[in-house]
Design a protein around this motif. Structure first.
Motif, mmCIF file in Angstrom:
data_model
loop_
_atom_site.group_PDB
_atom_site.id
_atom_site.type_symbol
_atom_site.label_atom_id
_atom_site.label_comp_id
_atom_site.label_asym_id
_atom_site.label_seq_id
_atom_site.Cartn_x
_atom_site.Cartn_y
_atom_site.Cartn_z
ATOM 1 N N GLN A 26 0.829 -1.210 0.000
ATOM 2 C CA GLN A 26 0.000 0.000 0.000
ATOM 3 C C GLN A 26 0.862 1.258 0.000
ATOM 4 O OE1 GLN A 26 -3.014 -0.114 3.106
ATOM 5 N NE2 GLN A 26 -3.309 -2.316 2.787
ATOM 6 N N ALA A 27 1.994 1.170 0.706
ATOM 7 C CA ALA A 27 2.895 2.327 0.780
ATOM 8 C C ALA A 27 3.453 2.692 -0.596
ATOM 9 C CB ALA A 27 4.038 2.042 1.749
ATOM 10 N N THR A 28 3.667 1.701 -1.446
ATOM 11 C CA THR A 28 4.206 1.981 -2.785
ATOM 12 C C THR A 28 3.151 2.591 -3.708
ATOM 13 O OG1 THR A 28 3.685 -0.245 -3.617
ATOM 14 C CG2 THR A 28 5.840 0.077 -2.591
ATOM 15 N N ARG A 29 1.885 2.524 -3.301
ATOM 16 C CA ARG A 29 0.796 3.047 -4.142
ATOM 17 C C ARG A 29 0.285 4.404 -3.684
ATOM 18 N NH1 ARG A 29 -2.075 -2.696 -3.291
ATOM 19 N NH2 ARG A 29 -0.761 -3.968 -4.646
ATOM 20 N N THR A 30 0.684 4.801 -2.475
ATOM 21 C CA THR A 30 0.214 6.074 -1.923
ATOM 22 C C THR A 30 0.894 7.239 -2.638
ATOM 23 O OG1 THR A 30 -0.031 4.978 0.214
ATOM 24 C CG2 THR A 30 -0.100 7.367 0.219
ATOM 25 N N THR A 31 0.141 8.320 -2.835
ATOM 26 C CA THR A 31 0.650 9.444 -3.631
ATOM 27 C C THR A 31 1.313 10.544 -2.811
ATOM 28 O OG1 THR A 31 -1.561 10.459 -3.566
ATOM 29 C CG2 THR A 31 -1.030 9.060 -5.473
ATOM 30 N N SER A 32 1.203 10.485 -1.479
ATOM 31 C CA SER A 32 1.839 11.513 -0.640
ATOM 32 C C SER A 32 2.898 10.878 0.250
ATOM 33 C CB SER A 32 0.791 12.222 0.229
ATOM 34 O OG SER A 32 0.300 11.348 1.227
ATOM 35 N N LEU A 33 3.944 11.642 0.532
ATOM 36 C CA LEU A 33 5.025 11.139 1.379
ATOM 37 C C LEU A 33 4.521 10.870 2.793
ATOM 38 C CD1 LEU A 33 8.006 10.445 1.723
ATOM 39 C CD2 LEU A 33 8.447 12.853 2.220
ATOM 40 N N ASN A 34 3.647 11.751 3.295
ATOM 41 C CA ASN A 34 3.115 11.565 4.642
ATOM 42 C C ASN A 34 2.292 10.279 4.737
ATOM 43 O OD1 ASN A 34 2.599 12.506 7.388
ATOM 44 N ND2 ASN A 34 0.495 12.848 6.700
ATOM 45 N N GLY A 35 1.451 10.037 3.723
ATOM 46 C CA GLY A 35 0.648 8.822 3.707
ATOM 47 C C GLY A 35 1.510 7.572 3.597
ATOM 48 N N THR A 36 2.578 7.687 2.809
ATOM 49 C CA THR A 36 3.510 6.577 2.663
ATOM 50 C C THR A 36 4.171 6.245 3.995
ATOM 51 O OG1 THR A 36 3.963 7.163 0.353
ATOM 52 C CG2 THR A 36 5.596 5.788 1.471
ATOM 53 N N ARG A 37 4.589 7.286 4.719
ATOM 54 C CA ARG A 37 5.254 7.068 6.012
ATOM 55 C C ARG A 37 4.322 6.427 7.032
ATOM 56 N NH1 ARG A 37 8.614 12.741 6.358
ATOM 57 N NH2 ARG A 37 10.532 11.984 5.391
ATOM 58 N N ILE A 38 3.059 6.808 7.011
ATOM 59 C CA ILE A 38 2.100 6.220 7.951
ATOM 60 C C ILE A 38 2.020 4.708 7.733
ATOM 61 C CG2 ILE A 38 -0.356 6.062 8.540
ATOM 62 C CD1 ILE A 38 -0.520 9.097 7.991
ATOM 63 N N LEU A 39 1.932 4.316 6.474
ATOM 64 C CA LEU A 39 1.855 2.888 6.142
ATOM 65 C C LEU A 39 3.167 2.170 6.441
ATOM 66 C CD1 LEU A 39 -0.174 3.274 2.858
ATOM 67 C CD2 LEU A 39 -0.930 2.016 4.880
ATOM 68 N N LEU A 40 4.277 2.854 6.195
ATOM 69 C CA LEU A 40 5.582 2.261 6.469
ATOM 70 C C LEU A 40 5.781 2.024 7.972
ATOM 71 C CD1 LEU A 40 7.791 4.348 4.022
ATOM 72 C CD2 LEU A 40 7.357 1.889 3.876
ATOM 73 N N LYS A 41 5.282 2.944 8.780
ATOM 74 C CA LYS A 41 5.395 2.786 10.230
ATOM 75 C C LYS A 41 4.520 1.632 10.724
ATOM 76 C CE LYS A 41 6.825 7.528 11.206
ATOM 77 N NZ LYS A 41 6.472 8.841 11.812
ATOM 78 N N LYS A 42 3.372 1.450 10.074
ATOM 79 C CA LYS A 42 2.539 0.292 10.405
ATOM 80 C C LYS A 42 3.268 -0.997 10.039
ATOM 81 C CE LYS A 42 -2.064 2.387 9.967
ATOM 82 N NZ LYS A 42 -3.343 2.363 9.214
ATOM 83 N N ALA A 43 3.913 -0.964 8.876
ATOM 84 C CA ALA A 43 4.698 -2.126 8.445
ATOM 85 C C ALA A 43 5.807 -2.414 9.439
ATOM 86 C CB ALA A 43 5.274 -1.874 7.053
ATOM 87 N N MET A 44 6.473 -1.361 9.915
ATOM 88 C CA MET A 44 7.572 -1.538 10.861
ATOM 89 C C MET A 44 7.081 -2.168 12.164
ATOM 90 S SD MET A 44 10.768 -1.324 11.485
ATOM 91 C CE MET A 44 11.624 -0.134 10.437
ATOM 92 N N GLN A 45 5.903 -1.778 12.628
ATOM 93 C CA GLN A 45 5.356 -2.375 13.847
ATOM 94 C C GLN A 45 5.169 -3.878 13.674
ATOM 95 O OE1 GLN A 45 1.754 -0.182 14.595
ATOM 96 N NE2 GLN A 45 2.798 1.498 15.621
ATOM 97 N N ASN A 46 4.660 -4.265 12.519
ATOM 98 C CA ASN A 46 4.469 -5.692 12.242
ATOM 99 C C ASN A 46 5.792 -6.426 12.095
ATOM 100 O OD1 ASN A 46 1.579 -5.975 12.217
ATOM 101 N ND2 ASN A 46 1.551 -4.812 10.325
ATOM 102 N N ILE A 47 6.768 -5.776 11.483
ATOM 103 C CA ILE A 47 8.098 -6.377 11.316
ATOM 104 C C ILE A 47 8.734 -6.620 12.685
ATOM 105 C CG2 ILE A 47 10.453 -5.953 10.488
ATOM 106 C CD1 ILE A 47 9.074 -4.299 8.178
ATOM 107 N N LEU A 48 8.659 -5.621 13.556
ATOM 108 C CA LEU A 48 9.217 -5.762 14.905
ATOM 109 C C LEU A 48 8.491 -6.850 15.686
ATOM 110 C CD1 LEU A 48 9.714 -1.985 15.836
ATOM 111 C CD2 LEU A 48 11.479 -3.634 15.203
#
Length: 230
Positions: free
Chosen positions: A90-112
């Motif tokens: 989803q992060a690769t499809r988002t059009t804003s940097l802020n939206g991308t970061r939100i999804l990336l941080k969610k991904a990081m929580q799951n990775i951890l």
């Protein structure tokens, strides 16, 4: 001269044939560690295209790790890392940097969460070994298993012994070579091991070899501390 010796020691030991180790969760953990690194780079990126680039590297690493994740057989770790995969997509499809970061941080929580689960996971035996505990097998199958296991352990010990000279050589570099040069060299080895561990067609012997080399090199990088490679 010392660098040349280390290079020869490093590549000269890539001569081992395949075997069946009991480190599937270690392999999965190593690959997920790489996913974590790439995801953090994506979070830190100042441009959306850069964030997408690292997000793609992270999700591709997850895709290449499916076999190791499956063999580890840790349900929570599996669910968490695949949840992060969806976040990364989803992060690769988002059009804003802020939206991308939100999804990336969610991904990081799951990775951890996945890494934490692997740390607590104690069932590192193979699925076949678990089946042996659960059901009665034929005597011939038990004998066959008994014949295979010592061979695997012997070869695993052979790999560990072969890496002693590499570890000694790397320690010599750490203590006698300029910190920047030593860190650059060790980082190259570490990154190479990470890339090798993501290969789907890697033999089990080379997979274990690269995992142990990565672990040894990680300790050397810790010893080198905060000096940055140039």
């Amino acid at each position: 001269m010392k660098k040349q010796y280390l290079i020869l020691a490093f590549f000269g030991m890539l001569i081992l044939s395949s075997f069946s180790p009991e480190n599937d969760c270690d392999y999965a953990g190593s690959n997920i560690g790489y996913v974590k690194t790439q995801t953090q780079k994506a979070i830190d990126a100042e441009e959306i295209n850069t964030a997408r680039f690292y997000a793609y590297k992270a999700l591709n690493a997850i895709e290449k790790s499916r076999k190791q994740i499956s063999l580890c057989d840790c349900d929570y770790a599996s669910k968490s890392i695949y949840a992060s995969l969806e976040n990364l997509k989803q992060a690769t499809r988002t059009t804003s940097l802020n939206g991308t970061r939100i999804l990336l941080k969610k991904a990081m929580q799951n990775i951890l969460g996945s890494l934490e689960s692997l740390d607590k996971h104690e069932l590192h035996n193979s699925k076949y070994a678990s089946d042996v505990l659960a059901v009665n097998t034929k005597d011939s199958e038990k004998e066959k298993m008994a014949m295979k296991q010592p061979q695997g352990k012997k070869l695993k010990n052979k790999i560990d012994k072969s890496l002693v000279s590499f570890q000694n050589s790397l320690n010599e570099v750490v203590h006698s070579v300029n910190c920047h040069e030593a860190k650059a060299f060790a980082t190259t080895i570490y990154n190479n091991c990470e890339q090798q561990l993501l290969r789907e067609n890697l033999s089990e012997a080379k997979r274990y070899y690269n995992l142990r080399t990565k672990e040894i090199t990680a300790k050397a990088l810790e010893q080198l501390g905060s000096c940055e490679a140039k």
